[in-house]
Scaffold this motif. Structure first.
Motif, PDB file in Angstrom:
ATOM      1  N   ASP A  23       0.842  -1.193   0.000  1.00 17.71           N
ATOM      2  CA  ASP A  23       0.000   0.000   0.000  1.00 17.71           C
ATOM      3  C   ASP A  23       0.884   1.253   0.000  1.00 17.71           C
ATOM      4  OD1 ASP A  23      -1.168  -2.367   1.540  1.00 17.71           O
ATOM      5  OD2 ASP A  23      -2.956  -1.194   1.069  1.00 17.71           O
ATOM      6  N   LYS A  27       1.653   2.093  -7.166  1.00 11.50           N
ATOM      7  CA  LYS A  27       1.276   1.182  -8.264  1.00 11.50           C
ATOM      8  C   LYS A  27       0.005   1.627  -8.969  1.00 11.50           C
ATOM      9  CE  LYS A  27      -1.404  -1.733  -5.361  1.00 11.50           C
ATOM     10  NZ  LYS A  27      -2.570  -0.851  -5.567  1.00 11.50           N
ATOM     11  N   GLU A  50      -8.373  -5.138  -8.175  1.00 17.58           N
ATOM     12  CA  GLU A  50      -8.692  -6.262  -7.295  1.00 17.58           C
ATOM     13  C   GLU A  50      -8.472  -5.882  -5.847  1.00 17.58           C
ATOM     14  OE1 GLU A  50      -9.309 -10.207  -7.386  1.00 17.58           O
ATOM     15  OE2 GLU A  50      -7.305 -10.419  -8.192  1.00 17.58           O
ATOM     16  N   ARG A  61     -15.108  -6.233  -1.694  1.00 19.50           N
ATOM     17  CA  ARG A  61     -14.045  -5.275  -1.381  1.00 19.50           C
ATOM     18  C   ARG A  61     -14.430  -4.421  -0.168  1.00 19.50           C
ATOM     19  NH1 ARG A  61      -9.867  -2.523  -4.162  1.00 19.50           N
ATOM     20  NH2 ARG A  61      -9.442  -0.527  -3.218  1.00 19.50           N
ATOM     21  N   LEU A  65     -12.211  -4.252   3.281  1.00 22.42           N
ATOM     22  CA  LEU A  65     -11.457  -3.057   3.682  1.00 22.42           C
ATOM     23  C   LEU A  65     -12.088  -2.321   4.865  1.00 22.42           C
ATOM     24  CD1 LEU A  65     -10.288  -1.623   0.237  1.00 22.42           C
ATOM     25  CD2 LEU A  65      -9.282  -3.386   1.664  1.00 22.42           C
ATOM     26  N   TYR A  80     -11.017 -12.847  -0.706  1.00 19.24           N
ATOM     27  CA  TYR A  80     -10.211 -12.369  -1.850  1.00 19.24           C
ATOM     28  C   TYR A  80     -10.361 -13.329  -3.037  1.00 19.24           C
ATOM     29  CZ  TYR A  80      -7.928  -8.528   0.585  1.00 19.24           C
ATOM     30  OH  TYR A  80      -7.691  -7.343   1.241  1.00 19.24           O
ATOM     31  N   ARG A  84     -11.972 -12.709  -6.768  1.00 19.15           N
ATOM     32  CA  ARG A  84     -11.148 -12.975  -7.962  1.00 19.15           C
ATOM     33  C   ARG A  84     -11.847 -13.945  -8.915  1.00 19.15           C
ATOM     34  NH1 ARG A  84      -6.090 -14.032  -5.739  1.00 19.15           N
ATOM     35  NH2 ARG A  84      -6.340 -11.802  -5.499  1.00 19.15           N
ATOM     36  N   ARG A 106      -3.440  -5.085  -8.940  1.00 19.01           N
ATOM     37  CA  ARG A 106      -3.349  -6.266  -8.069  1.00 19.01           C
ATOM     38  C   ARG A 106      -4.008  -7.486  -8.713  1.00 19.01           C
ATOM     39  NH1 ARG A 106      -1.227  -5.031  -3.329  1.00 19.01           N
ATOM     40  NH2 ARG A 106      -1.649  -3.050  -2.310  1.00 19.01           N
ATOM     41  N   PHE A 107      -3.440  -8.666  -8.369  1.00 21.77           N
ATOM     42  CA  PHE A 107      -4.045  -9.943  -8.772  1.00 21.77           C
ATOM     43  C   PHE A 107      -3.518 -11.007  -7.813  1.00 21.77           C
ATOM     44  CE2 PHE A 107      -4.815 -13.486 -11.932  1.00 21.77           C
ATOM     45  CZ  PHE A 107      -6.186 -13.296 -12.022  1.00 21.77           C
ATOM     46  N   SER A 110      -0.839 -10.634  -4.978  1.00 18.40           N
ATOM     47  CA  SER A 110      -1.183  -9.952  -3.725  1.00 18.40           C
ATOM     48  C   SER A 110      -1.639 -10.959  -2.674  1.00 18.40           C
ATOM     49  CB  SER A 110      -2.311  -8.929  -3.947  1.00 18.40           C
ATOM     50  OG  SER A 110      -1.781  -7.711  -4.419  1.00 18.40           O
ATOM     51  N   THR A 111      -2.361 -11.975  -3.103  1.00 17.62           N
ATOM     52  CA  THR A 111      -2.807 -12.989  -2.132  1.00 17.62           C
ATOM     53  C   THR A 111      -1.616 -13.773  -1.601  1.00 17.62           C
ATOM     54  OG1 THR A 111      -4.757 -13.188  -3.536  1.00 17.62           O
ATOM     55  CG2 THR A 111      -4.560 -14.755  -1.742  1.00 17.62           C
ATOM     56  N   TYR A 114       0.224 -11.027   0.739  1.00 18.25           N
ATOM     57  CA  TYR A 114      -0.479 -10.569   1.952  1.00 18.25           C
ATOM     58  C   TYR A 114      -0.967 -11.737   2.811  1.00 18.25           C
ATOM     59  CZ  TYR A 114      -0.635  -5.619   0.610  1.00 18.25           C
ATOM     60  OH  TYR A 114      -0.303  -4.324   0.293  1.00 18.25           O
ATOM     61  N   GLN A 115      -1.701 -12.675   2.184  1.00 19.86           N
ATOM     62  CA  GLN A 115      -2.263 -13.760   2.993  1.00 19.86           C
ATOM     63  C   GLN A 115      -1.205 -14.860   3.231  1.00 19.86           C
ATOM     64  OE1 GLN A 115      -4.425 -12.047   0.670  1.00 19.86           O
ATOM     65  NE2 GLN A 115      -4.983 -11.102   2.615  1.00 19.86           N
ATOM     66  N   ASP A 161      -7.623   1.983   5.595  1.00 22.45           N
ATOM     67  CA  ASP A 161      -8.578   0.869   5.567  1.00 22.45           C
ATOM     68  C   ASP A 161      -8.061  -0.249   6.475  1.00 22.45           C
ATOM     69  OD1 ASP A 161      -6.816  -0.828   4.080  1.00 22.45           O
ATOM     70  OD2 ASP A 161      -7.416   0.203   2.234  1.00 22.45           O
ATOM     71  N   LEU A 163      -6.669  -3.176   6.060  1.00 21.93           N
ATOM     72  CA  LEU A 163      -5.348  -3.742   5.809  1.00 21.93           C
ATOM     73  C   LEU A 163      -4.232  -2.751   6.144  1.00 21.93           C
ATOM     74  CD1 LEU A 163      -4.700  -6.609   4.500  1.00 21.93           C
ATOM     75  CD2 LEU A 163      -7.066  -5.952   4.291  1.00 21.93           C
TER      76      LEU A 163
HETATM   77  P1  TMP Z   1      -5.758  -1.584  -2.923  1.00 27.18           P
HETATM   78  O1  TMP Z   1      -6.053  -0.608  -1.833  1.00 27.18           O
HETATM   79  O2  TMP Z   1      -4.389  -1.538  -3.434  1.00 27.18           O
HETATM   80  O3  TMP Z   1      -6.796  -1.556  -3.983  1.00 27.18           O
HETATM   81  O4  TMP Z   1      -5.872  -3.064  -2.276  1.00 27.18           O
HETATM   82  C1  TMP Z   1      -6.761  -3.392  -1.344  1.00 27.18           C
HETATM   83  C2  TMP Z   1      -6.089  -4.016  -0.137  1.00 27.18           C
HETATM   84  O5  TMP Z   1      -6.315  -5.428  -0.168  1.00 27.18           O
HETATM   85  C3  TMP Z   1      -4.599  -3.817   0.008  1.00 27.18           C
HETATM   86  O6  TMP Z   1      -4.330  -3.501   1.365  1.00 27.18           O
HETATM   87  C4  TMP Z   1      -4.015  -5.152  -0.309  1.00 27.18           C
HETATM   88  C5  TMP Z   1      -5.094  -6.115   0.059  1.00 27.18           C
HETATM   89  N1  TMP Z   1      -5.120  -7.370  -0.706  1.00 27.18           N
HETATM   90  C6  TMP Z   1      -4.856  -8.578  -0.063  1.00 27.18           C
HETATM   91  O7  TMP Z   1      -4.563  -8.594   1.125  1.00 27.18           O
HETATM   92  N2  TMP Z   1      -4.953  -9.727  -0.791  1.00 27.18           N
HETATM   93  C7  TMP Z   1      -5.301  -9.746  -2.112  1.00 27.18           C
HETATM   94  O8  TMP Z   1      -5.381 -10.815  -2.725  1.00 27.18           O
HETATM   95  C8  TMP Z   1      -5.585  -8.479  -2.760  1.00 27.18           C
HETATM   96  C9  TMP Z   1      -5.981  -8.464  -4.199  1.00 27.18           C
HETATM   97  C10 TMP Z   1      -5.481  -7.329  -2.027  1.00 27.18           C
END
Ligand code: TMP
Length: 215
Positions: A23, A27, A50, A61, A65, A80, A84, A106-107, A110-111, A114-115, A161, A163
């Motif tokens: 974040d 990007k 995404e 979403r 968030l 997520y 997708r 994102r695609f 990111s999972t 992050y996860q 948000d 995350l």
């Molecule tokens: P964004 O704010 O960049 O649109 O992304 C939304 C948030 O979701 C960001 O904090 C990253 C998170 N995220 C995940 O944790 N896993 C995922 O698979 C995706 C696509 C986003």
């Protein structure tokens, strides 16, 4: 093991480009500039984000968030993936079949970052679940806009948000995760230094796009 519903790459004519990063990396700015650039060149371009970009995925979403909600790691992963699966099936695959350039903010990486690296869920398991959600549709080209946590924090808006409220340690794991993914798939990834000026970063994006499009 899984039904690769959309894996008939013979029918795929378009190009699938994704932008990734923690974040505040910038990007989304690069994603927007890319869409504008490709449209100016006359390509049919579909801009997606995404999670989101379908009515169902945008609702998911909002849940994901919402900082008032507590979401456990497994539910988060599944939400997520659900967002997708909907986007890939309803929008991305048809667009690629029509020969469009799909540019997604994102695609699946990111999972993984992050996860997987961030929350600690098994990477191999996420990889398989991603395949289930996407029918193994993967980007042709991924730009990773890399920045450190301090820079990311300094760029964020005040109204964070769910995350964005995560710890420095979490974001450091996510960032290292992205970089590890990029090392594993050097051919697909292009790593950009997100501390550079917007135009400098975009010059690199353009050079890479032009090569990919044989321009
Ligand atoms: P964004 O704010 O960049 O649109 O992304 C939304 C948030 O979701 C960001 O904090 C990253 C998170 N995220 C995940 O944790 N896993 C995922 O698979 C995706 C696509 C986003």
């Amino acid at each position: 093991m899984f039904a690769f519903l959309y894996c008939d790459d013979m029918k795929k004519k378009g190009l699938f480009i994704t932008f990734e990063g923690i974040d505040g990396s910038g990007k989304t700015t690069q994603w927007k500039l890319t869409g504008r650039y490709l449209r100016r060149l006359g390509y049919p371009v579909l801009m997606l984000r995404e999670p989101g970009s379908t009515p169902l995925s945008e609702r998911i979403r909002r849940i994901l968030l919402d900082k008032r909600l507590s979401v456990n790691a497994t539910s988060e992963l599944n939400l997520y993936l659900a967002a997708r699966a909907e986007l890939v099936g309803e929008v991305i695959v048809p667009a690629l079949r029509r020969g469009e350039i799909v540019v997604c903010d994102r695609f699946h990486d990111s999972t993984m970052a992050y996860q997987g690296y961030g929350r600690g869920i098994d990477i191999n398991l996420i990889n398989k679940l991603n395949d289930l959600a996407t029918g193994a549709v993967r980007p042709d080209l991924t730009f990773l806009v890399d920045i450190d946590y301090r820079t990311s924090l300094s760029r964020r808006k005040k109204s964070s948000d769910r995350l964005e409220l995560e710890s420095r340690a979490f974001f450091n794991r996510v960032r290292s995760g992205f970089l590890a993914l990029a090392r594993k798939e050097k051919g697909r990834f292009r790593v950009l230094d997100g501390r550079e000026a917007i135009d400098t970063v975009f010059d690199e994006v353009i050079a890479c796009l032009n090569r990919k499009l044989n321009r």
